[in-house]
Design an enzyme around this catalytic site. Structure first.
Site, PDB file in Angstrom:
ATOM      1  CD  GLU A   1      49.172  42.660  48.999  1.00  0.00           C
ATOM      2  OE1 GLU A   1      48.041  42.494  48.540  1.00  0.00           O
ATOM      3  OE2 GLU A   1      50.082  41.809  48.934  1.00  0.00           O
TER       4      GLU A   1
ATOM      5  N   GLY B   1      32.243  28.730  38.202  1.00  0.00           N
ATOM      6  CA  GLY B   1      33.248  29.654  38.717  1.00  0.00           C
ATOM      7  C   GLY B   1      34.624  29.339  38.166  1.00  0.00           C
TER       8      GLY B   1
END
Lengths: 442, 442
Positions: free
Chosen positions: B173, B13
Site C-alpha cells: 500500500e 491497550g
C-alpha cells in the site's frame, strides 16, 4: 534587468501578504519565485481551533505548490533566507543558493514577543504555527487526562486551571474555545473529574479586551466570555510564569501580585517582527527597525531609497490614514500584497505610478464560542448569532482551496450540532525516558 | 473478588482488541478500566494514507473517551503500564498508581522489528503510529522539495528514489501510494524536477508479495504495482541501511549485494510484540515468550494456569484451525476481544464456559493505488475496481465515529476525483540549529 529576460520578482513568505502578491502576479510579464521555510500556506486565524481539537492542521493549511501550480510564471522554493545582497540584487539561502531578483517582496510576518522574558516561551507557548497549535492541544488535553489520575486535590485543581495571557482576538478566541471544550465537549468523558469545573482565566494588560474594536463590542465580548464562565482580569500585567503557577499585578501593575496555580498557560499577548526585518534593514543601510522589529516603509510599501524592495504585512510598519501604523491583521497584509503586485506591473507597463497604499477596513471580527461573535464592518457593529454566521462565511470564503472550504464547513457543522471537537488527539508526546520540562506529560 | 463489588476488568491497550473487548462489556455486571498510553484509538490500516498526505491523523483516530463515554461501567485512564502484581492482582502504572483487577486483558499489540538491526530505525521508519506516519510524510514530501533545489544530478536522483522494505499489505500500500503521489498528485507542482520520474522500489524477502494471500492475488498485486511503475524486487534481503543508500542481496540473500542510492526508506518488513508481553510472562512465571516476543495462549486466550489473565491481538500467539499461530491482523484482534468479553460474562453468569476461540476469516484485502485492490473473501478472490469499492466500504464501516466515516468518505471522494492529497503538510521539522541525521531537511 537583463535585456529580454522577464522581470524577476522574489517573494519571501507564503502567508497572507506573500500569497496574495504571488496570485496577483499571475499572467503578468514577471517570473515569480516564492520562498518559504514551510511547504504550506497557513490560515492563522483558525489556529485556535486546531489548538482545541476542533480542526486538523490540514483543514487550515494548503500546500503552496498546490495553490500556485497553475501559475506558469511562478515557482515555489522551500528554503530559509539567511541574507540579502543588495548590491548584487539577490537573496541568500541557508544552503548557499543565491536567488536573483529585480523586485523583492519581503512578507515574513511576526512571531511571539515575550517582552524581554523569552524564558516564558517554555511554559507559555504562543499560537502562530501549526506546531504551536498541536503543542497547546497536547497540553490542554493532557491536563485533563492527568487530572483524572491525580490523587492530590491541589494538584487536580491546578491541572484544570487554564490561563490565557492577552485579550486580543487570539486570546479571546482561545479562552472561549477552552471553556467550551471543558464545559461541553468533554462533559461526559471523565469519571473522576468534572471538566465543567475547570477554570479559564483571561488576563489582559489594557482596560478592555479586543482593544482594537469599538468599546461597545469589547463590553459584549467580555460579557459573553463571563457568561460562559471565563474569568476576565483586565488591567493586569503578568510578572512571572513558572511550571506550576503564574504571578500577575492588577491595577496596571501597581497593586501587589496575586498568584494563580496552573500548569497550562497560553501566550497571546505580544508579537514582534520576524528577524529578517533587521537583516534586511542592515543590508539596505540607513534603515532602523522599530521597537517591535518592524521595518518602516514608504507610503507605497517600498523601503527607504530602494524602489525595488517592498515590505508588507506584519513585518512592515506602514502608516495608515491617521498616521498611526496599520495593525497586524490579515486583511492589511492581503491588500498590501495585491497593491504591491500592482505597483510592479504598472512600472513594467510604463504606466503612471499607483498612488499610495490605502487600507480599506472592511471590518474585524472575533468569535467567542458557539454561535457568539462580535463584529464591526463599515461602521456597523453586530454581535451574537448574525456575527457568528458572518464570521463562519468569511473564513470559509477565504480558505484557498475548494476542498478545504467544504471539509471545514462540514467539520464545523458537526461540531456545532454535536458540540464535538473531533480532532482531539494528543500527539508528539515525548517518551518517558526523554521527558523535559517543556512537555510535562505523565 | 470482594463481596458486593462488581467484577473489575482491566484492559491494557485501546486498539482493535482492547476497544472491541471494552465495547462488548457494555451493560454487563463489570467495572471496566481501559488503560492506554495514548488518548485515542487508531485505525492503523489507514496510516499509509496519512503517510502520503491523503488523510489527516484525526481522520483515522478517535479519542478513547469519546468512543466509550456512554458506557457507564467503563472508565479510561491515560497511563503507561510498567509492571504486574500477579499475587495481588493489580497492574502498576509509571506514576506509581496500582489498578486492581479481577480479570485482566492485555492487548498492547506489536511494534517494528528490525531483525537485530535496531540502528536502521533512524533511517527507515516503520508505520505503526501517527508520529511514524507524519514523519514519513515529512521525509517523502521534503525529498521532492530538496530535489527541486538540488544542483547535483546524482543528489537529485537519490532524492527522488524511494525504497519500501517489506511486501506485505503495508508495504504494498505504501509503495502504491508513493508512486501515485509522484506520478499524479505532484505532477504539476514543480518547475525543475518532474516528479513522475521518481523511482519507487519495493523489496520483499519472500518469493511473492502479499504472502498471506492466495498466489493468484499476489501475482495481480505485483502486476498492478509494476503497471504503476513500482519496481518490485522479490527474494531480496536488505543487508544495510545508510543515510544515502541501501544494500540488498537477491536470490534469497545468496547473490552479491546491489546498491540503491536513496534518502527515503520506509520499513514495513517485520513486527515484534510489545515488551509488555515479556513483562507479563515473567510476572506469571513459567511462561516463555516466542521468538517475536509473542505470548503463547491457551485455546480460550488465557495464559498458562491463569484463567483470569487473557492476551489477545498481535501480542498473542494463538493457535488457529491448522495449529499455526493466527496472523497479526485487525479482524483477529477484534474477534478475540469480543470472544474474551464473552468468556468473562459467561463465568459471571455461572453459565457453561465458551468453547475455544475460533477465528472466522471473512477475508483480507489490500489496495494498490487508485481504484485497484485485491481481496479474497470466503474463498472468492476479486480484484480491480470491485475490490477497491469493497475495501472503501469496509474501512468506512469500521471507523468508529460517524463523523470520521463521513469526513473520510468525503476526503476520499475528492482525492479520487482530483487525484489530490490534501493533507500534504510538512510539519515538525527540526529548526536549523538543532538538525540531526534523523531529520535531514534543508
Amino acid at each position: 534587468m537583463a535585456d529580454g529576460a522577464a522581470h524577476k520578482v522574489v517573494i519571501i513568505g507564503g502567508g497572507f501578504g506573500g500569497m496574495l502578491a504571488a496570485k496577483a502576479l499571475n499572467k503578468t510579464p514577471t517570473e515569480v519565485t516564492l520562498i518559504d521555510r514551510r511547504n504550506f500556506h497557513l490560515f492563522q486565524p483558525l489556529l485556535y481551533q486546531v489548538a482545541t481539537g476542533a480542526l486538523s492542521p490540514a483543514n487550515i493549511a494548503a500546500p503552496l505548490r498546490s495553490i500556485l501550480k497553475k501559475q506558469r510564471n511562478t515557482r515555489v522554493l522551500q528554503g530559509e533566507v539567511v541574507g540579502f545582497d543588495m548590491a548584487g540584487k539577490s537573496v541568500l539561502l541557508r544552503d548557499g543558493a543565491r536567488v536573483p531578483f529585480d523586485s523583492l517582496i519581503v512578507a515574513t510576518g511576526a512571531t511571539h514577543h515575550y517582552f524581554g522574558h523569552d524564558e516564558w516561551a517554555n511554559h507559555a507557548p504562543g499560537l502562530k504555527t501549526i506546531e504551536d497549535a498541536t503543542d497547546i492541544r497536547r497540553r490542554v488535553l493532557s491536563a485533563f487526562e492527568r487530572a483524572e489520575r491525580a490523587t492530590d486535590p491541589a494538584e487536580r485543581a491546578r491541572l484544570v486551571t487554564f490561563v490565557v495571557v492577552g485579550g486580543g482576538p487570539t486570546g479571546v478566541e482561545m479562552a472561549g474555545a477552552i471553556i467550551e471544550l471543558a464545559k461541553y465537549t468533554l462533559r461526559a468523558d471523565f469519571r473522576v473529574i468534572n471538566p465543567a469545573t475547570a477554570r479559564v482565566i483571561l488576563i489582559e494588560g489594557q482596560t478592555r479586551v479586543l482593544g482594537a474594536f469599538h468599546e461597545k463590542l469589547s463590553r459584549k465580548a467580555k460579557d459573553a466570555l463571563e457568561g460562559m464562565g471565563v474569568e476576565v482580569k483586565l488591567d493586569c500585567h503578568v510578572t512571572a510564569i513558572e511550571p506550576d503557577h503564574i504571578l500577575a499585578k492588577p491595577d496596571g501593575g501597581k497593586a501587589p501580585a496575586f498568584r494563580i496555580d496552573t500548569e497550562t498557560v497560553v501566550w497571546a499577548a505580544g508579537v514582534k517582527a520576524s528577524p529578517l526585518g533587521k537583516l534586511l534593514a542592515d543590508a539596505i543601510g540607513g534603515v532602523e527597525v522599530g521597537r517591535g522589529g518592524h521595518v518602516p516603509v514608504n507610503p507605497d510599501c517600498t523601503v527607504a531609497n530602494r524602489p525595488d524592495v517592498f515590505v508588507i504585512g506584519d513585518l512592515a510598519s506602514c502608516p495608515g490614514k491617521d498616521g498611526k501604523p496599520l495593525p497586524g491583521l490579515a486583511p492589511v497584509a492581503m491588500q498590501q500584497g495585491e497593491y504591491v503586485a500592482g505597483v510592479i506591473v504598472r512600472r513594467l507597463k510604463g504606466e503612471s505610478p499607483k498612488g499610495p497604499f490605502r487600507y480599506i477596513d472592511k471590518g474585524t471580527m472575533a468569535t467567542i464560542g458557539r454561535a457568539k461573535a462580535v463584529a464591526e464592518s463599515f461602521g456597523f457593529k453586530f454581535s451574537g448569532y448574525p456575527a457568528w454566521l458572518a464570521w463562519l462565511f468569511i473564513h470559509i470564503l477565504y480558505l484557498a482551496r475548494f476542498e478545504n472550504r467544504v471539509l471545514v464547513l462540514f467539520q464545523w457543522f458537526f461540531n456545532y450540532v454535536t458540540r464535538n471537537r473531533a480532532a482531539r488527539l494528543i500527539t508528539n508526546e515525548r517518551p518517558p525516558e526523554t521527558r523535559s520540562e517543556i512537555a510535562p506529560v505523565r
